[in-house]
Design a protein around this motif. Sequence first.
Motif, short mmCIF file in Angstrom:
data_model
loop_
_atom_site.label_atom_id
_atom_site.label_comp_id
_atom_site.label_asym_id
_atom_site.label_seq_id
_atom_site.Cartn_x
_atom_site.Cartn_y
_atom_site.Cartn_z
N ALA A 181 0.83 -1.21 0.00
CA ALA A 181 0.00 0.00 0.00
C ALA A 181 0.86 1.26 0.00
CB ALA A 181 -0.93 -0.01 1.21
N GLN A 182 1.95 1.27 0.77
CA GLN A 182 2.80 2.45 0.89
C GLN A 182 3.62 2.71 -0.36
OE1 GLN A 182 5.10 1.50 4.35
NE2 GLN A 182 3.56 2.20 5.79
N SER A 183 3.95 1.67 -1.11
CA SER A 183 4.85 1.81 -2.25
C SER A 183 4.14 2.25 -3.52
CB SER A 183 5.56 0.47 -2.51
OG SER A 183 6.31 0.08 -1.39
N GLY A 184 2.85 2.52 -3.45
CA GLY A 184 2.14 3.02 -4.61
C GLY A 184 1.79 1.95 -5.63
N CYS A 185 1.75 0.69 -5.22
CA CYS A 185 1.44 -0.39 -6.16
C CYS A 185 0.02 -0.25 -6.71
CB CYS A 185 1.60 -1.74 -5.48
SG CYS A 185 3.29 -2.07 -4.92
N THR A 186 -0.88 0.37 -5.91
CA THR A 186 -2.26 0.51 -6.36
C THR A 186 -2.42 1.61 -7.40
OG1 THR A 186 -2.67 1.91 -4.41
CG2 THR A 186 -3.30 -0.41 -4.26
N SER A 187 -1.31 2.25 -7.79
CA SER A 187 -1.39 3.20 -8.90
C SER A 187 -1.61 2.47 -10.22
CB SER A 187 -0.11 4.04 -8.97
OG SER A 187 0.07 4.81 -7.81
N CYS A 188 -1.17 1.22 -10.28
CA CYS A 188 -1.32 0.43 -11.50
C CYS A 188 -2.16 -0.83 -11.29
CB CYS A 188 0.05 0.02 -12.05
SG CYS A 188 1.05 1.39 -12.66
N THR A 234 -5.05 -3.20 -9.00
CA THR A 234 -6.21 -3.14 -8.11
C THR A 234 -6.14 -4.31 -7.14
OG1 THR A 234 -7.51 -4.36 -9.76
CG2 THR A 234 -7.72 -1.96 -9.74
N TYR A 235 -6.70 -4.08 -5.95
CA TYR A 235 -6.69 -5.13 -4.93
C TYR A 235 -7.94 -4.96 -4.08
CZ TYR A 235 -4.84 -8.42 -1.50
OH TYR A 235 -4.66 -9.52 -0.69
N GLY A 280 -10.85 -4.13 -4.87
CA GLY A 280 -11.58 -2.91 -5.22
C GLY A 280 -10.83 -1.62 -4.99
N THR A 281 -9.64 -1.69 -4.42
CA THR A 281 -8.83 -0.49 -4.17
C THR A 281 -7.81 -0.34 -5.28
OG1 THR A 281 -9.06 -0.76 -1.78
CG2 THR A 281 -7.29 0.66 -2.54
N GLY A 282 -7.56 0.91 -5.69
CA GLY A 282 -6.54 1.18 -6.70
C GLY A 282 -7.13 1.38 -8.07
N SER A 283 -6.28 1.44 -9.07
CA SER A 283 -6.71 1.65 -10.45
C SER A 283 -5.87 0.78 -11.37
CB SER A 283 -6.58 3.12 -10.84
OG SER A 283 -5.24 3.55 -10.68
N SER A 284 -6.49 0.29 -12.42
CA SER A 284 -5.81 -0.59 -13.37
C SER A 284 -5.23 0.25 -14.50
CB SER A 284 -6.78 -1.63 -13.92
OG SER A 284 -6.13 -2.49 -14.83
N ASN A 285 -3.90 0.28 -14.59
CA ASN A 285 -3.21 1.05 -15.62
C ASN A 285 -2.14 0.22 -16.29
OD1 ASN A 285 -4.50 3.69 -15.29
ND2 ASN A 285 -3.52 3.71 -13.29
N LEU A 286 -1.85 0.54 -17.53
CA LEU A 286 -0.76 -0.08 -18.30
C LEU A 286 -0.88 -1.60 -18.35
CD1 LEU A 286 2.21 2.05 -16.88
CD2 LEU A 286 0.94 2.40 -19.00
N GLY A 287 -2.12 -2.10 -18.30
CA GLY A 287 -2.34 -3.53 -18.40
C GLY A 287 -2.03 -4.31 -17.14
N PRO A 314 -2.51 -6.35 -13.85
CA PRO A 314 -3.64 -7.19 -13.46
C PRO A 314 -4.15 -6.88 -12.05
CG PRO A 314 -1.61 -8.40 -13.16
CD PRO A 314 -1.22 -7.09 -13.79
N ASP A 315 -5.36 -7.33 -11.78
CA ASP A 315 -5.89 -7.30 -10.42
C ASP A 315 -5.17 -8.37 -9.61
OD1 ASP A 315 -8.15 -6.57 -8.45
OD2 ASP A 315 -8.23 -8.75 -8.56
#
Length: 239
Positions: free
Chosen positions: A162-169, A171-172, A174-181, A183-184
């Motif tokens: 969560a702290q490292s910004g992994c949810t920028s690309c 999703t987990y 329902g949290t985060g956003s899916s970018n650059l392909g 995966p969830d």
Amino acid sequence: MSLVVVTVIVVLAVIWKYTTPGDHTSTQPGWLGPVYTDKADPGTTNFVPRPDWYFYFLFYLLRIFKWPDSVILGTVGIPTVLLVILLALPFLDLRRERRLLRRPVVVVAAILVVLSMGVLTYKGATAKESLASEVVQAVPTWAKRQGFSGNANAVAGAKLFAQSGCTSCHTYLGTGSSNLGAPDLTSIGKTNPDAKFFSDYVSNPRKFGNKVMPVFGNLGSAQNISNIGIFLAASKGPK
């Protein structure tokens, strides 16, 4: 005006470059700061990104409209409605009167817009950031739903995730956003139960043919990267 802006940028660039002591590899600051600094570490957990100053008002709106229930209203809805009204005004207001004293509604509206933008910009500029973000606050819920609450390493890995910004690309749950392909990762543990596989993958995705995901190294320590792997291996979907 464009020529003035470009000229100022060129002059500042020259001053920045030639007032720095030492050769081209020097990290000593000149009048406008150093030419080179340490390379960016994509695995850092102590940096909180902030927008440029002219987006501070929108940045602060994200604090008012919380993810995920009302964030679309704050980031897209309100600015879009205001922009549409602004574009429509010349077509709706066809009166010849232009004296400000005879246009109280427009004057009051303009003052309120300027004040609100100013207040939001100020609040956004002075807002105190913390690593205890909304994503980090979701970690206990993740652990409970995924069933790894009793696994201290998995919980530590989830916090680091969560702290490292992994949810920028990614999703987990329902949290985060899916970018650059990307995966969830909610059920990624079902694809491979080996925690070391995930640790190695996150450490250097290039070895696995992934040229898009950043290389995170050991995320500060070998234990950190191991915890990430344990967390991902334990993520087998909600119980």
